[in-house]
Design a protein around this motif. Structure first.
Motif, mmCIF file in Angstrom:
data_model
loop_
_atom_site.group_PDB
_atom_site.id
_atom_site.type_symbol
_atom_site.label_atom_id
_atom_site.label_comp_id
_atom_site.label_asym_id
_atom_site.label_seq_id
_atom_site.Cartn_x
_atom_site.Cartn_y
_atom_site.Cartn_z
ATOM 1 N N ARG A 46 0.831 -1.204 0.000
ATOM 2 C CA ARG A 46 0.000 0.000 0.000
ATOM 3 C C ARG A 46 0.859 1.245 0.000
ATOM 4 N NH1 ARG A 46 -1.453 3.475 4.096
ATOM 5 N NH2 ARG A 46 -0.472 2.095 5.650
ATOM 6 N N HIS A 161 -4.060 5.749 7.363
ATOM 7 C CA HIS A 161 -3.496 5.638 6.008
ATOM 8 C C HIS A 161 -2.444 6.708 5.724
ATOM 9 C CE1 HIS A 161 -6.924 8.446 5.584
ATOM 10 N NE2 HIS A 161 -6.131 9.062 4.734
ATOM 11 N N GLN A 207 -6.707 -5.281 3.480
ATOM 12 C CA GLN A 207 -5.428 -4.620 3.719
ATOM 13 C C GLN A 207 -5.284 -4.236 5.190
ATOM 14 O OE1 GLN A 207 -3.028 -4.215 1.431
ATOM 15 N NE2 GLN A 207 -1.617 -3.206 2.823
#
Length: 237
Positions: A46, A161, A207
């Motif tokens: 990612r 994130h 994820q």
């Protein structure tokens, strides 16, 4: 690009620090070409997104946020006890810190952020409203600076994130949890193309599970009562 990074590090770090940091990046992170919204650093496949920063404070506090994201439902469903110690990690303006503090009549909120400007906003509001059960903590890229075994719940809303060192930060979170403590990870659903958020600012459940498992967190369940976000619950294994 990797050679350039190592040269820059050499200007500021000792040889032992350079070796440790380079080895760590080789183990957990990859450096590649950055996309428009990313930093060119990859973790478990990612790309990490840019940080919104304190200039986005107005967006966090937008009047229609509750209606769009149903933040009221999230606050209701956290199932907090009055005595809980709760970390709002990536607290920003304190959008969640303040209503949570009201619920914790014998507990406390630790509002944690990497941006001093955000923490100043929280402190100003604390003073104006006379709220005493919120403590602000300045984190850094690698650590949330949470005292060991001190908290019952760690809440992360649309923040994870953006972490430059997600593995290190979450390892610090795990250390900060009391036995039986839980992590509530809220992220825009990466599987859903209808969610109108930039790709790197969303995460898939798959994820998220993979990354949390890497630091010893066990997935308990995923709640999808919010219009656009997963609410993923993890506990320390």
């Amino acid at each position: 690009m990797i050679i350039t990074i190592i040269i820059i590090l050499a200007l500021f770090l000792t040889p032992s620090q350079i070796h440790a940091d380079t080895q760590n990046n080789e183990l957990y992170y990859q450096i590649g070409e950055a996309s428009r919204d990313g930093i060119g650093k990859f973790y478990m496949g990612r790309e990490i997104s840019h940080v919104m920063g304190h200039l986005g404070a107005g967006w966090l506090e937008r009047p229609k946020r509750e209606r769009e994201e149903r933040t009221d439902l999230l606050l209701q469903q956290l199932s907090l006890k009055a005595t809980d110690y709760v970390v709002d990690l990536g607290a920003g303006t304190g959008y969640f810190s303040f209503p949570i503090a009201v619920q914790l009549t014998a507990g406390k909120v630790l509002a944690v952020d990497i941006e001093p400007e955000m923490l100043r906003l929280i402190e100003q509001r604390k003073s104006a409203e006379g709220i005493e059960n919120i403590d602000t903590i300045l984190a850094n890229e690698r650590s949330p600076n949470i005292p060991n075994a001190s908290v019952d719940v760690v809440l992360l809303v649309d923040a994870y994130h953006e972490f430059s060192y997600p593995r290190e930060v979450m390892a610090g979170v795990v250390k900060g949890l009391k036995p039986g403590g839980r992590v509530v990870l809220v992220e825009y659903r990466g599987e859903d193309n209808r969610v109108p958020i930039k790709r790197l600012h969303k995460m898939t459940q798959q994820q998220a599970k993979k990354e949390m498992s890497a630091v010893g967190l066990q997935w308990l369940r995923t709640d999808d009562y919010l219009p656009q976000q997963h609410v993923m619950i993890f506990s320390r294994q």
